[in-house]
Design an enzyme around this catalytic site. Structure first.
Site, PDB file in Angstrom:
ATOM      1  N   ARG A 241      -6.121  -5.324  -5.460  1.00 51.16           N
ATOM      2  CA  ARG A 241      -7.023  -6.326  -5.183  1.00 51.16           C
ATOM      3  C   ARG A 241      -7.796  -6.197  -3.716  1.00 51.16           C
ATOM      4  NH1 ARG A 241      -2.610  -8.588  -7.602  1.00 51.16           N
ATOM      5  NH2 ARG A 241      -3.072  -9.622  -9.807  1.00 51.16           N
ATOM      6  N   LYS A 268      -0.970 -11.723  -5.009  1.00 46.56           N
ATOM      7  CA  LYS A 268      -1.310 -12.974  -5.794  1.00 46.56           C
ATOM      8  C   LYS A 268      -0.302 -13.563  -6.573  1.00 46.56           C
ATOM      9  CE  LYS A 268      -4.616 -14.221  -9.495  1.00 46.56           C
ATOM     10  NZ  LYS A 268      -5.303 -13.766 -10.485  1.00 46.56           N
ATOM     11  N   HIS A 330     -13.455  -5.874  -6.894  1.00 41.77           N
ATOM     12  CA  HIS A 330     -12.366  -6.081  -7.948  1.00 41.77           C
ATOM     13  C   HIS A 330     -12.587  -5.266  -9.135  1.00 41.77           C
ATOM     14  CE1 HIS A 330      -9.079  -8.816  -8.950  1.00 41.77           C
ATOM     15  NE2 HIS A 330      -9.532  -8.743 -10.389  1.00 41.77           N
ATOM     16  N   ARG A 333     -10.671  -2.197 -10.558  1.00 40.85           N
ATOM     17  CA  ARG A 333      -9.623  -2.469 -11.228  1.00 40.85           C
ATOM     18  C   ARG A 333      -9.618  -2.409 -12.861  1.00 40.85           C
ATOM     19  NH1 ARG A 333      -5.335  -4.845  -9.034  1.00 40.85           N
ATOM     20  NH2 ARG A 333      -4.792  -6.487 -10.656  1.00 40.85           N
ATOM     21  N   HIS A 356       0.158  -6.883 -12.723  1.00 35.07           N
ATOM     22  CA  HIS A 356      -0.032  -7.923 -13.601  1.00 35.07           C
ATOM     23  C   HIS A 356       1.334  -8.323 -13.851  1.00 35.07           C
ATOM     24  CE1 HIS A 356      -4.374  -6.719 -15.061  1.00 35.07           C
ATOM     25  NE2 HIS A 356      -4.387  -7.439 -13.839  1.00 35.07           N
ATOM     26  N   TYR A 366      13.200  -7.615 -10.011  1.00 39.09           N
ATOM     27  CA  TYR A 366      14.004  -6.506 -10.354  1.00 39.09           C
ATOM     28  C   TYR A 366      12.888  -5.505 -10.901  1.00 39.09           C
ATOM     29  CZ  TYR A 366      18.244  -8.547 -10.350  1.00 39.09           C
ATOM     30  OH  TYR A 366      19.351  -9.772  -9.904  1.00 39.09           O
TER      31      TYR A 366
END
Length: 391
Positions: A241, A268, A330, A333, A356, A366
């Protein structure tokens, strides 16, 4: 004999204070200076007490009688009218302290440790711009859902549908905090579900695979600052981003491992993120080291080197290159995701590299290194693919 308005207006002061009785313990105390004060004399728990009702004419004869009537009811119920008056004042003071602005600022303060500084500034600025002007001094427990809706409607009518939704969410969070801390019992924002227009989601414009060669030619020919040119190339190679790229710090880069580790507070989804660096990305960073290696940020601001690059720097560069409305920072992406999927890379690996993230916080703790070997291969393939398109 009960008092009359005429008798009160015409009474003349004397050298000493004197009383004019209205009956039932209510009287008007006339002072030598001409001031007139309503008092109610009563007995409570065997002691004679006085209740101050107010000054005439601010408190009229009818008002004084109503206050006297209410005080007698309180006394009849077994309570002390003077103490009841003190308690009423205390509750008013509490309501004044528990106004919307005070609690909203307290809520904001409680979250500063978990928010990025720029986000914290945005939140308080939005509150000051949209909610405080109308709700500032209102006791939070007394605000009706219709009052909040009226404030949100002003934002909505300006066309800022997304901002109206965002301010409704912020308002709901302030109320949840007020309820938890015992300053409110109900969240009126919950009654507004569905009351606002839903904003239409506009996806970021992005370049398709067949548009990339032309873009790379224009980027190579870009005559702006070298840092901006390298930032756009690095953004394409890493497809992070733009906020994550702009805030990149040299301390986050490990040249030996060819990794860029972005801390959770700058992500984010608030989870740490690893960006494997292809050899081409490493080359760009080494070039940047010559210019900003002694700074905190990889992409420092040109005007204020202690800060990082402005949000508009790369966007305006894209405009100059002829990509206004055609793509954004952006958008790279989506470009990378589309091409990588078309070339058979595992969707989970792509999604993980796009950060994401898994919404479940236990799993997310993890997962920040999940698929790392596969992601390293994918990021090098992507950089090599860009070289092929560029050549």
């Amino acid at each position: 004999m009960p008092l009359t308005n005429t008798a009160i207006r015409n009474v003349k002061p004397k050298n000493k204070p004197f009383k004019l009785s209205d009956g039932g313990g209510l009287f008007l105390l006339v002072q030598p200076n001409g001031s007139k004060w309503w008092r109610y004399k009563y007995r409570y728990a065997g002691r004679e007490k006085l209740l101050a009702i107010g000054a005439y004419p601010d408190v009229s004869l009818s008002d004084a009688r109503e206050a006297h009537y209410q005080a007698r009811k309180t006394l009849k119920a077994g309570n002390d009218p003077s103490e009841a008056k003190k308690e009423a004042k205390r509750l008013v003071a509490i309501k004044a302290d528990n106004n919307f602005e005070a609690i909203a600022r307290e809520w904001h303060e409680q979250h500063l440790h978990e928010w990025a500084p720029h986000y914290a500034r945005d939140v308080i600025n939005r509150l000051e711009t949209h909610l405080f002007p109308k709700l500032r001094y209102r006791p939070i427990a007394d605000i009706a859902s219709t009052e909040i809706l009226a404030v949100l409607r002003v934002i909505e009518k300006s066309g800022a549908l997304d901002m109206a939704q965002r301010m409704m969410q912020t308002c709901a969070q302030v109320y949840r905090y007020a309820i938890i801390t015992g300053r409110a019992k109900h969240n009126p924002v919950t009654d507004l579900r569905g009351a606002l227009k839903t904003p239409i989601v506009k996806h970021h414009s992005y370049l398709s695979a067949d548009q990339l060669p032309e873009y790379l030619q224009k980027l190579n020919a870009y005559d702006g600052t070298l840092q901006t040119k390298l930032a756009l190339k690095f953004l394409l190679l890493t497809f992070v981003r733009t906020t994550e790229l702009r805030g990149a710090e040299w301390a986050e880069v490990n040249f030996e491992k060819a990794e860029w580790r972005i801390p959770a507070e700058r992500m984010k989804m608030k989870d740490p993120h690893i960006v494997p660096l292809a050899s081409q990305a490493i080359k760009i960073l080494k070039e940047l080291q010559k210019h900003s290696g002694n700074r905190q940020h990889v992409f420092p601001s040109q005007n204020k080197p202690s800060n990082f690059m402005s949000a508009n720097t790369m966007l305006f560069a894209l405009y100059r290159m002829g990509y206004h409305s055609r793509t954004t920072g952006h958008g790279f992406r989506a470009t990378a995701s589309t091409i990588l999927n078309e070339h058979g890379f595992v969707p989970d690996v792509i999604e993980r590299q796009l950060a994401h993230c898994e919404r479940n916080k236990v799993r997310a703790a993890y997962n920040h290194a999940q698929y790392l070997p596969e992601r390293r291969k994918m990021m090098q393939w992507w950089a090599d693919h860009i070289d092929t398109l560029e050549g």
